[in-house]
Design a protein around this motif. Structure first.
Motif, PDB file in Angstrom:
ATOM      1  N   VAL A 564       4.533  46.325  43.822  1.00 15.07           N
ATOM      2  CA  VAL A 564       3.650  47.207  43.064  1.00 15.07           C
ATOM      3  C   VAL A 564       4.497  48.195  42.264  1.00 15.07           C
ATOM      4  CG1 VAL A 564       1.776  48.892  43.223  1.00 15.07           C
ATOM      5  CG2 VAL A 564       1.905  47.002  44.877  1.00 15.07           C
ATOM      6  N   THR A 565       4.220  48.300  40.966  1.00 12.03           N
ATOM      7  CA  THR A 565       4.921  49.251  40.101  1.00 12.03           C
ATOM      8  C   THR A 565       3.889  50.143  39.417  1.00 12.03           C
ATOM      9  OG1 THR A 565       4.878  48.097  37.980  1.00 12.03           O
ATOM     10  CG2 THR A 565       6.493  47.338  39.601  1.00 12.03           C
ATOM     11  N   PRO A 566       4.306  51.239  38.809  1.00 10.33           N
ATOM     12  CA  PRO A 566       3.348  52.100  38.101  1.00 10.33           C
ATOM     13  C   PRO A 566       2.593  51.371  36.993  1.00 10.33           C
ATOM     14  CG  PRO A 566       5.405  53.266  38.455  1.00 10.33           C
ATOM     15  CD  PRO A 566       5.651  51.861  38.867  1.00 10.33           C
ATOM     16  N   ALA A 567       3.208  50.335  36.430  1.00 10.42           N
ATOM     17  CA  ALA A 567       2.571  49.630  35.317  1.00 10.42           C
ATOM     18  C   ALA A 567       1.806  48.383  35.733  1.00 10.42           C
ATOM     19  CB  ALA A 567       3.632  49.255  34.279  1.00 10.42           C
ATOM     20  N   GLY A 568       1.904  47.992  37.000  1.00 12.91           N
ATOM     21  CA  GLY A 568       1.204  46.784  37.425  1.00 12.91           C
ATOM     22  C   GLY A 568       1.921  46.083  38.554  1.00 12.91           C
ATOM     23  N   LEU A 569       1.632  44.806  38.701  1.00 15.35           N
ATOM     24  CA  LEU A 569       2.126  44.003  39.811  1.00 15.35           C
ATOM     25  C   LEU A 569       3.129  42.977  39.311  1.00 15.35           C
ATOM     26  CD1 LEU A 569      -1.367  43.336  41.439  1.00 15.35           C
ATOM     27  CD2 LEU A 569       0.288  45.067  42.141  1.00 15.35           C
ATOM     28  N   ILE A 570       4.185  42.768  40.099  1.00 15.15           N
ATOM     29  CA  ILE A 570       5.173  41.734  39.816  1.00 15.15           C
ATOM     30  C   ILE A 570       5.198  40.797  41.008  1.00 15.15           C
ATOM     31  CG2 ILE A 570       7.554  41.248  39.178  1.00 15.15           C
ATOM     32  CD1 ILE A 570       7.894  44.183  38.472  1.00 15.15           C
ATOM     33  N   GLY A 571       5.086  39.490  40.760  1.00 14.43           N
ATOM     34  CA  GLY A 571       5.030  38.530  41.851  1.00 14.43           C
ATOM     35  C   GLY A 571       6.038  37.421  41.709  1.00 14.43           C
ATOM     36  N   GLY A 572       6.419  36.864  42.840  1.00 11.72           N
ATOM     37  CA  GLY A 572       7.326  35.728  42.863  1.00 11.72           C
ATOM     38  C   GLY A 572       6.913  34.731  43.919  1.00 11.72           C
ATOM     39  N   ALA A 573       7.100  33.443  43.616  1.00 12.65           N
ATOM     40  CA  ALA A 573       6.845  32.363  44.565  1.00 12.65           C
ATOM     41  C   ALA A 573       8.093  31.493  44.624  1.00 12.65           C
ATOM     42  CB  ALA A 573       5.637  31.533  44.139  1.00 12.65           C
ATOM     43  N   ASP A 574       8.592  31.292  45.807  1.00  9.90           N
ATOM     44  CA  ASP A 574       9.853  30.597  46.044  1.00  9.90           C
ATOM     45  C   ASP A 574       9.973  29.316  45.225  1.00  9.90           C
ATOM     46  OD1 ASP A 574      12.167  29.474  47.324  1.00  9.90           O
ATOM     47  OD2 ASP A 574      11.667  30.613  49.126  1.00  9.90           O
ATOM     48  N   SER A 575      11.065  29.172  44.486  1.00  7.24           N
ATOM     49  CA  SER A 575      11.270  27.993  43.652  1.00  7.24           C
ATOM     50  C   SER A 575      11.549  26.734  44.455  1.00  7.24           C
ATOM     51  CB  SER A 575      12.431  28.234  42.678  1.00  7.24           C
ATOM     52  OG  SER A 575      12.108  29.228  41.734  1.00  7.24           O
ATOM     53  N   ARG A 576      11.757  26.865  45.757  1.00 15.21           N
ATOM     54  CA  ARG A 576      12.009  25.694  46.591  1.00 15.21           C
ATOM     55  C   ARG A 576      10.735  24.918  46.878  1.00 15.21           C
ATOM     56  NH1 ARG A 576      14.670  30.125  47.902  1.00 15.21           N
ATOM     57  NH2 ARG A 576      16.918  30.132  48.308  1.00 15.21           N
ATOM     58  N   ARG A 577       9.589  25.530  46.657  1.00 19.32           N
ATOM     59  CA  ARG A 577       8.309  24.869  46.940  1.00 19.32           C
ATOM     60  C   ARG A 577       7.404  24.950  45.710  1.00 19.32           C
ATOM     61  NH1 ARG A 577       6.718  25.181  53.289  1.00 19.32           N
ATOM     62  NH2 ARG A 577       8.808  25.480  54.158  1.00 19.32           N
ATOM     63  N   GLU A 578       6.175  24.481  45.851  1.00 16.48           N
ATOM     64  CA  GLU A 578       5.307  24.336  44.692  1.00 16.48           C
ATOM     65  C   GLU A 578       4.370  25.523  44.475  1.00 16.48           C
ATOM     66  OE1 GLU A 578       3.158  20.757  45.554  1.00 16.48           O
ATOM     67  OE2 GLU A 578       2.017  21.646  47.205  1.00 16.48           O
ATOM     68  N   GLY A 579       4.526  26.587  45.266  1.00 17.03           N
ATOM     69  CA  GLY A 579       3.629  27.726  45.152  1.00 17.03           C
ATOM     70  C   GLY A 579       3.802  28.498  43.863  1.00 17.03           C
ATOM     71  N   VAL A 580       2.820  29.373  43.581  1.00 14.55           N
ATOM     72  CA  VAL A 580       2.846  30.214  42.392  1.00 14.55           C
ATOM     73  C   VAL A 580       2.311  31.592  42.733  1.00 14.55           C
ATOM     74  CG1 VAL A 580       2.564  28.298  40.771  1.00 14.55           C
ATOM     75  CG2 VAL A 580       0.533  29.486  41.648  1.00 14.55           C
ATOM     76  N   ALA A 581       2.655  32.553  41.888  1.00 12.86           N
ATOM     77  CA  ALA A 581       2.051  33.886  41.927  1.00 12.86           C
ATOM     78  C   ALA A 581       1.297  34.059  40.615  1.00 12.86           C
ATOM     79  CB  ALA A 581       3.120  34.959  42.073  1.00 12.86           C
ATOM     80  N   ILE A 582       0.008  34.358  40.697  1.00 13.62           N
ATOM     81  CA  ILE A 582      -0.818  34.542  39.498  1.00 13.62           C
ATOM     82  C   ILE A 582      -1.756  35.717  39.708  1.00 13.62           C
ATOM     83  CG2 ILE A 582      -0.714  32.169  38.626  1.00 13.62           C
ATOM     84  CD1 ILE A 582      -3.325  31.596  40.048  1.00 13.62           C
ATOM     85  N   GLY A 583      -2.195  36.324  38.628  1.00 10.20           N
ATOM     86  CA  GLY A 583      -3.076  37.477  38.761  1.00 10.20           C
ATOM     87  C   GLY A 583      -3.941  37.679  37.538  1.00 10.20           C
ATOM     88  N   ASN A 584      -4.657  38.776  37.565  1.00  7.26           N
ATOM     89  CA  ASN A 584      -5.560  39.128  36.473  1.00  7.26           C
ATOM     90  C   ASN A 584      -5.136  40.476  35.878  1.00  7.26           C
ATOM     91  OD1 ASN A 584      -7.657  36.947  36.914  1.00  7.26           O
ATOM     92  ND2 ASN A 584      -7.734  37.947  38.912  1.00  7.26           N
TER      93      ASN A 584
END
Length: 584
Positions: A564-584
């Motif tokens: 969480v940052t003052p300007a919004g959210l930053i996300g990461g999903a491990d590149s070793r697997r197929e997951g993702v981080a997504i938002g609105n």
């Protein structure tokens, strides 16, 4: 949304890292993919959002969570949707036939829910000993009904929804029902794992669902539908979790467990009906200016993570930077944590776990003093933490394997860190007529009952919950505000994965995608383990010069992290697997 183009330029342009400069070391860049789909890397960009975000192990599961968040749902609502979709798209790792731990932050209070599986009432300590009195071979114990614990996931997500949900129960279940009925395409990861699997085809229902007429895994891109699971979810949508723990679904579970021809279990309808999710005190501790919170026993994960961080806090990790010196300290801290874990941690209903003593700052400083900056200690011994009430049990490492994880932040600042599992890949290799796989969680107990004349803390006992390494984590800043949500699958390696990522985010000020993609390193009180195929291999000689027994191993983590940052959210999903981080 997902940032495209040069990562550092995109984030600096968005102003999301004010006060926390991005750092992308060369070794953090993705390496060439492995020829094996389940363990290959796929380069990913950092995700940013202004309102809410979900990071999960499969794009379809993450999208289901995002849909619920966009509809005004809470983090708990999104967690229900994500979990139920994961049951379909990542069946090897989690599902309603398993268990989970959830850590929830509502802006003022940290709550943890224990949905860990339980041993049936008929379980005895000798459950996994053969006729000769020796521990069974692992897969002889796993495959069949003997290893299946009473599932807790459905009851956990129902309680979370009742406590923190905003949308109707039926609405948050609908994405999974829709996907089960309409189908989804088999991913390269699922296909690859099925190709490696040796036991699943022996179950007729699983063979018909996952394999073609020739016995080969259904091909990548094949549309897989699960009408039985859709029917199960509709029953749960109509009647709540009681539809799972009683009635036709419960009878199906019991029949599947007890009816295995070679390795039957002893679960009963009463075992299911009496299952209770436990709300437990969060385990919280300081790390520099932050507060780190997570799940307590029967999980050992958060205690061990905090013990590692407590040792590292005596060092200037920010100045040390990634490299052999950092690996030395992280590995030595891991040895000390795993030594304590093996002796002290088990189900708190059966063992007096000295949580306060194990995480006591003074105790951790005394443990840190055992680390020689120039030489590895080899194998650490358990310490003697304060506040312990007993020292009457023997140590055992136990066994634990695959899981899944989700990190979620909603637009009101509520957060979920939830790690969820059916234990080994594809669990007990038993599929119910109700459309889901069953866990093999009881093999997380120690197979050995006595060591050095003392009972093993994590031995099998009736109605007991096996020890876990799962470490769903929420980080608060020095103003007691939400700062980060982190967690990973990976069995006992979870502890090192989470600790590494926290050091990356908190000490090295890396964005969560880069921190997740750092080479995995650490020790479980054995060899110092470096992730094969990464730049950490270059550190091997320097570590061996300090006396480390270095092993290069595959470490297929699955970190999901949101900052969480003052300007919004930053996300990461491990590149070793197929997951993702997504938002609105």
């Amino acid at each position: 949304m997902i940032v495209r183009g040069p990562l550092w330029r995109s984030l600096i342009g968005l102003g999301l890292l004010a006060g926390a400069p991005l750092s992308i070391p060369a070794f953090a860049q993705p390496v060439a993919p492995s020829p094996e789909a389940p363990t290959g890397r796929t380069a990913k960009s950092t995700s940013v959002a202004t309102k809410d975000m979900v990071a999960a192990a499969n794009p379809l599961a993450a999208q289901a969570g995002r849909e619920i968040l966009a509809a005004g749902g809470s983090a708990a609502d999104a967690a229900v949707a994500v979990q139920l979709v994961l049951n379909l798209v990542e069946p090897q790792s989690s599902g309603i036939g398993g268990g989970a731990f959830m850590v929830f932050w509502d802006g003022t209070a940290m709550t943890t829910l224990d949905g860990r599986e339980k041993a049936p009432a008929a379980a005895k300590p000798e459950r996994f000993l053969g006729p000769d009195g020796k521990p069974m071979k692992f897969y002889d114990a796993v495959v069949g009904g003997r290893s299946v614990g009473v599932p807790g996931t459905i009851r956990l997500i129902e309680i979370a929804h009742k406590k923190w949900g905003k949308l109707p129960w039926k609405q948050v279940i609908e994405p999974a029902i829709r996907l089960a009925e309409n189908g989804f395409t088999i991913s390269p990861r699922l296909n690859g794992l099925l190709s490696q699997e040796k036991y699943l085809q022996n179950d007729p229902l699983a063979r018909a669902y996952f394999y073609d007429a020739e016995g080969k895994p259904k091909a990548v891109g094949t549309v897989l539908k699960n009408p039985a699971f859709a029917q199960t979810l509709r029953a749960i949508a109509d009647k709540g979790a009681d539809a799972f723990y009683t009635g036709d679904i419960a009878q199906d579970i019991v029949a599947t467990v007890t009816g295995h021809a070679i390795n039957p279990g002893d679960m009963t309808l009463d075992d299911l009906k009496s299952y209770v999710v436990e709300e437990r005190p969060a385990v919280c501790g300081p790390y520099r200016v932050y507060k780190i919170c997570g799940m307590g026993p029967p999980s050992s994960g958060q205690i061990a993570v905090q013990q590692i961080l407590g040792v590292l806090e005596t060092q200037d990790m920010a100045a040390m930077k990634p490299g052999p010196d950092a690996v030395h300290w992280i590995s030595e801290a891991g040895r000390l944590a795993f030594a304590d874990r093996g002796l002290y941690v088990a189900d708190p209903a059966f063992v007096s776990v000295p949580v306060k003593g194990l995480t006591d700052p003074g105790y951790l400083k005394s443990r840190a003093a055992l680390v020689d900056p120039n030489k590895s200690m080899g194998k650490a011994k358990p310490g003697e933490p304060p506040f312990q009430k007993t020292f009457l049990w023997g140590a055992s490492d136990g066994i634990e394997y695959g899981t899944s994880h989700m990190s979620i932040v909603d637009r009101n600042g509520n957060a979920v860190s939830m790690t969820t599992t059916i234990e080994d890949g594809f669990g007990a290799r038993l599929m119910t007529k109700s459309g889901f796989l069953l866990n093999n969680e009881l093999t997380d107990f120690s197979f050995t009952t006595v060591e050095d004349g003392k009972p093993v803390a994590n031995r099998v006992e009736a109605n007991k919950r096996p020890r876990s390494s799962m470490a769903p984590t929420i980080v608060l800043d020095n103003g007691n505000k939400l700062y980060a949500v982190v967690g990973s699958p990976g069995g006992s390696l979870i502890i090192n994965y989470v600790a590494k990522t926290l050091v990356g985010i908190l000490d090295w000020k890396l964005d969560p995608q880069v921190a997740a993609d750092l080479p995995n390193i650490g020790s479980r009180n054995g060899p110092t383990e470096l992730e094969a195929g990464t730049e950490s291999e270059a550190w091997k000689a320097a570590l061996e010069a300090k006396g480390h027994d270095v092993k290069l191993i595959d470490q297929n983590s699955g970190i999901h992290a949101i900052v969480v940052t003052p300007a919004g959210l930053i996300g990461g999903a491990d590149s070793r697997r197929e997951g993702v981080a997504i938002g609105n």
